[in-house]
Every structure is written in C-alpha cells, then in structure tokens.
Design a protein around this motif. Sequence first.
Motif: not given
Length: 545
Positions: A338-340, A328-332, A311-312, A49-50
């Motif tokens: 979030h998933f974990f 690999s990326t900030l989004g990932s 922030s992440i 989603a992010n």
Amino acid sequence: ITQQIGATFFPISTIRDQTKDLYRFLNQTMAAKIPGLLIIDTPGHESFANLRARGSNLCDIAILVIDIMHGIEPQTIESIRLLKAKRTPFIVALNKIDRVNNWNSTKNLSFRLSLQNQPPEAKSDFNTRVAHVIAQLGAEAELNTQLYYKNKDFRKYVSIVPTSASTGEGISDLMMLLIQLTQKYQGKKIGVKDHLECSVLDVKKSESLGNTLDVVLVNGELREGDSIVLCGLYGPIQTTVKVLMTPKPLRESRVHNDFVVHKHVKASAGIRIAAPGLEDAVAGTSLLVVDPSNETAVNEARSIVQSELTSILERVKPKTTGVFVHASTLGSLEAILHFFNTSDIPVAFAGIGPIGKNQMLQASTMFEQKPYNSYPERRVILAFDVKVSEEAKEMAEQAKIPVFTADIIYHLQERFKNHVDSIKKTLREEAESKIVFPVVLNILPDFVFRKKSPIVLGVKVVEGSLKVGTPLLALKTLESQVFIGKVVGLEVDKKERNEAHIGEEVCIRIEQHAKEHQVLYGRQFDHKNQLVSRVSSQSIEALVE
C-alpha cells in the motif's frame, strides 16, 4: 517503531495491586469482574493500517498513545480514522509526562497523586501541553477529548490519561479506567464466546521446539492435539498442536522466552504453539480448528485461510518492471505494498519470509528480462524486517543487484529513493556528455586573438546556448560546413564560465584533435562565416532520453 503485533497479559491480581493507592486516594474499592487485561501492542507507523486493522479486530477497547511533547502525528490521525470506522471505543494515553519541564517523577505513582507533587512551573507546562493536544485532536481529528478525571460524559468525550511508560506514572489510572469503562459500557460484549477466533501474530524458530506460532486467542479454546488449519506461503497448512505455551503474566509473547506449558488454553490469551510443518506459515492470518474426519469442513477452512494471502498477492502485477519485495508478515507485506503504491514504486514480485538462495535466483532471473534495461534503478531487492542469508548476499554482489534492508518502512523508502537518484544522476551525466545543444554564433572580427589551434576569438551568441564541450562548424553554405574543433574554454570579463546564452559576447577557446586536418582562421573560415554546433543523431537520441 514496532512492525509486528505482540500480546501481554495483565492478571487482575497485578492490576489490583497497582491501583490500590489510587483507589485509596479516591476513597473507592475495585469492583473487578474480569480476570485481567490482554494488551495487544500494534505498530505506530501510519502505513500499518492493515496490521493495526487486525489488532483492532481483536480488541474490545483501544489505547491510543500520543507523545505529549510532540502532539498528534500522521499515524495518530490514521489510527483515529481506523478506530472510528470500526466503531472501537478507545482512550488516549498521553505519554512521556516525565519530560514535561521540571517534572518530578515518582516510579509507578498514579497520575492524580503525581500531579499533586509537581512544582507550579511543571503544572503550568503540563496544562499548556494538554490544552494543545486537546485543540489538535479537535481541529485535525474532529475528536472531543477531556482529561479522564474531568470527563463527565464518557459517551461524548474521549478520556485522556497522562502516563509515562518510562517511570510507570499514570499506568494505574489507565488500568482503572480500562476496567471501569469496559465493565460499565460493554457488558456482554467482553464476555468470552465459544466459537474460535484466533490470529497468527508471528512465526518463530525455537532451538528445542522447531518452528512455532505466536497467536492471540480472542474467543474459544485451544487444546493440545487440536487439528489446526492456517495460511501457508505455498498453500494451506494442516497440522496438529503438539505444545501450547503462554508467557508468564506481564511478559510479552513477542519478546520474552519465559513460558508456561498447558494442556488447553481458554480465551483471551497470547499463546505460543509448537506443531510440525509450520516453516511456511504466514503471520498476520487466521488460525482455524477443524475436525480432521470432516473433509468438507477441512476444505472450507483451507479455502478461507488461504484467501487472505491470495487477496494480497493479487495486487502485485508480475508483468510490471518493478522491484522485488520481501516482508516478514502478511500485515507487513500488505502495508508495504500500500505504501509503495502511494509512493509510485512499482512492485513486480512480493513474498514473505527470509531471503536465501532460491529468492536470489528468482530475482536474478526476473531482472535479466529486457524491460529492465530501460529501468536499471528497479533492479533492486527491498527486504523489510527479514533476514538475508550470507549466500544470498554473495549472489547479489556477484550479480550486482542491490539489496536494501530495513525494519522501518521510511528507511527502506529512503534507501530506494537515494538509489534511484544515484542511478538517474549517473545516467544524466552520461547523457549530458553526449548531448550537444543547438547554438549559432557570430564571430567578432576585432577580437580574434589566435588563428590556429587552440583558436581563441570573441563571439556573440545569436541563438541557443553555448556550452563548454560543444563541437563547432563554420558555415560556408547550408550544404557546406567546416569542422573547426571543440570549445574547451569560455570566458566573460576574464572569468571562466561553463555556458553562455543569447545576446552574450564571450571569448572562446577552440581545440582541434591532433589527428584531424588543421583548420586556420582566415584560411578555411573567417568572421563572415557563422559558427554552429555540430548536432549528431547520437546527441539527439541522448537529448530525447
């Protein structure tokens, strides 16, 4: 499932050529006022989603892809929720129509024309599946939808365009509808603005150019020689654009290497940038252009871009006894954290980029801390869509640190879960070998078959459970007991059993260690003595664990 955002440009000339047969069928002419369409492809996994949020921030209208054969899935609901929250208009591409029963495909034909060529059984199956998807979207997503050519109110109903990515059927319908809706309902919103809006999609290494950036330029302009500021793993990066390139039309920036070099590029476009010092750039963050002589503006830009990463990473609790994660990326990374979190997988360290010697040293040091002795299953590295160097693999093998890699988040979770289950099973088996469960037995005097080791006699379970491996004591008094050996066999009606419970009468075989003082039935104990399990402090500790 993809895990990074990619961009492809469709020039209006190509769209005009692809839609000419459809417009002829409709007896209409194309009235395009836009130079083309920049299609941004985002991941389909519901935990992204992010990453999709960044993509939807970049877009004027979205295409929600649904498989006609499977209907809506969790990521469909999540995408609709996200699009509604951001008030982003969208249409539904009902994909894989070529898999409808008895469907006769014609490459790149418009859906309206293709549907006319179908036999009755194909039309029937198609109508049934469309009705099912429309009902699903209404019930599960509270969304009113209609086939696009039947839609009389585009503000009230979301249009569905049947397509096949495999055969190209329906793509012309999709292109036509995108242009018509954006030009009719969005007006000035789709006009390019002067202020810069640019997002880093990916960081790549080129043999000829070194480290490069794939970016999407939504508004504004980028020029060769611009001073840019972007987020870096170890702090803001300020550098100068050396080369600007765009993929040739219909080529995706994420995949293809066929590029055109420019002195400047105007929005909207997918661009590859070559510049010094990009090795630690973070994908999924903003890119800003600054005046290097304006120190205040530069410092403000540096603060803005770095805050996205900060922030992440603030979500990770370093003191937690958790796993070591790299993405690999900030989004990932944002998505996997979030998933974990929702999967109750604690994370002690999170990073971005490939895993090499330095990362392995960091992980090894972290896992040597005492709290990990109680959580051996968490001594693991989870690498999401990143490379692990051979040196790092050798170091991990020597340190006995499992490294799990995957480019689909579910696979990574599954491998970690299997790892945890395996560790817990081993620990459980070790603990069970030490555990002695309480039991009280009465000897059946008429069923004493052998009086010396191995002693064979019948007993009745009075309290607790009797298991093979239980060490037994004969009670003389509460203060006086005689160790008579360990249960090595248990039978009921001449059938081997592993355990017996309250009320059951069983035949047991008791063996004594050769070095131990031999105990005989009738001499040191008999049927007047109850038999109880010998429970040690070690067994109690194992039982508690």
